[in-house]
Enzyme design. Structure first.
Site, PDB file in Angstrom:
ATOM      1  N   HIS A 174       0.874  -1.183   0.000  1.00  0.00           N
ATOM      2  CA  HIS A 174       0.000   0.000   0.000  1.00  0.00           C
ATOM      3  C   HIS A 174       0.904   1.223   0.000  1.00  0.00           C
ATOM      4  O   HIS A 174       1.953   1.222   0.655  1.00  0.00           O
ATOM      5  CB  HIS A 174      -0.838   0.068   1.289  1.00  0.00           C
ATOM      6  CG  HIS A 174      -2.107  -0.715   1.269  1.00  0.00           C
ATOM      7  ND1 HIS A 174      -2.547  -1.420   2.371  1.00  0.00           N
ATOM      8  CD2 HIS A 174      -3.065  -0.874   0.313  1.00  0.00           C
ATOM      9  CE1 HIS A 174      -3.710  -1.999   2.090  1.00  0.00           C
ATOM     10  NE2 HIS A 174      -4.043  -1.688   0.849  1.00  0.00           N
ATOM     11  N   CYS A 274      -2.223   2.834   8.985  1.00  0.00           N
ATOM     12  CA  CYS A 274      -3.262   1.887   8.568  1.00  0.00           C
ATOM     13  C   CYS A 274      -4.459   1.924   9.508  1.00  0.00           C
ATOM     14  O   CYS A 274      -5.586   1.646   9.093  1.00  0.00           O
ATOM     15  CB  CYS A 274      -2.724   0.448   8.565  1.00  0.00           C
ATOM     16  SG  CYS A 274      -1.357   0.175   7.458  1.00  0.00           S
TER      17      CYS A 274
END
Ligand code: ARG
Length: 281
Positions: A174, A274
């Site tokens: 990511h 996150c």
């Protein structure tokens, strides 16, 4: 001494975020190299570590909203993937792997109930995991999760420039594992970032070097504890406590690094950022 090393006076600005308590956290499937279903996880430790992060944000004066965790969705704690929110519009997530797909509608329901205009996504994307607002542009990751056609959708939706960056290392799947936004304030002039060069291809590196000549370059050791997966307010920067060289570099630039230990959530392949979805009204 180069100008970039002179400690600058940094002004924090309050952030508004969404988080999800990891009440059902565990690792039972493997969708990134950090996850190993054979290794034991400790849900109550995950909750305690997460609570330290939550309290850190509260102490910084952030407005922290909570979404109810859902049993059977162990990755829901990684709220950053639940969508991308800007100008009061919530662009919903559409997850790559079936294990996480139900999270998309769950987060969209929360956005709707909390007064955001929801855009149901047409393309695969994992929200703020891959989309980072830096000044007026959106840096957008692709390669492992979000599809590049979601970048076009994002550009049309918000009328902003979206810059595609291809990720090349599966451990940094990511964009928020490979880039940290240091100056998140809207309209901030010359906002800066930190990044891990080896996570990008030559094309992406050229873009990053050109746009962010003063960026902090983070080393492999700090990246390997998801040190870049951090979140701040323009002065305070909440980072993995084990990312010691990143911490030093932040201090040198006039930021105030605050270390937290999320070792348990690292077993799922996530860190500070996150667990944090920024809500921009
Ligand atoms: N286990 C999760 C996944 O692989 C971790 C997500 C981490 N989130 C992030 N924003 N990088 O999807």
């Amino acid at each position: 001494m180069p100008a970039t090393n002179v400690a600058t006076v940094r002004t924090p600005s309050k952030r508004t975020v969404l988080m999800c308590r990891p009440e059902f956290f565990t690792v039972v499937y493997r969708i990134n190299p950090w996850m190993d279903p054979q290794l034991p996880t400790d849900t109550s430790l995950a909750v305690r570590q997460w609570e330290t992060l939550y309290q850190t944000y509260v102490d910084l004066g952030f407005e922290v909203h909570l979404i109810d965790p859902i049993e059977g969705l162990p990755d829901m704690v990684y709220a950053a993937n639940g969508g991308f929110v800007l100008d009061n519009i919530a662009y919903g997530a559409s997850f790559t792997y079936p294990e996480r797909q139900p999270e998309g509608p769950a987060y969209m329901d929360w956005f709707r109930e909390n007064g955001f205009d929801v855009k149901v996504p047409e393309n695969i994307n994992e929200g703020e995991g891959d989309f980072l607002l830096v000044g007026d542009v959106i840096l957008a990751g692709t390669g492992f999760r979000s599809a590049s056609n979601s970048h076009q959708e994002l550009a049309e939706l918000y009328g902003r420039q979206v810059i595609t960056l291809e990720l090349v290392n599966p451990s940094f799947y990511h964009l928020d594992t490979a880039i940290a936004v240091l100056d998140p304030q809207p309209g901030y002039e010359n906002p800066n970032i930190a990044y891990l060069p080896s996570a990008f291809n030559e094309e992406g590196l050229a873009v990053l070097r050109e746009r962010f000549p003063d960026a902090i370059l983070v080393n492999e050791e700090d990246a390997a504890v998801l040190g870049l997966n951090s979140f701040g307010d323009g002065y305070n920067m909440v980072i993995a406590s084990r990312a010691t060289d990143f911490e030093r570099q932040l201090r040198e630039r006039g930021y105030n690094p605050i270390g937290v230990d999320l070792s348990e959530l690292l077993l799922g392949g996530g860190g500070v950022k996150c667990c944090t979805l920024e809500l921009r009204k």
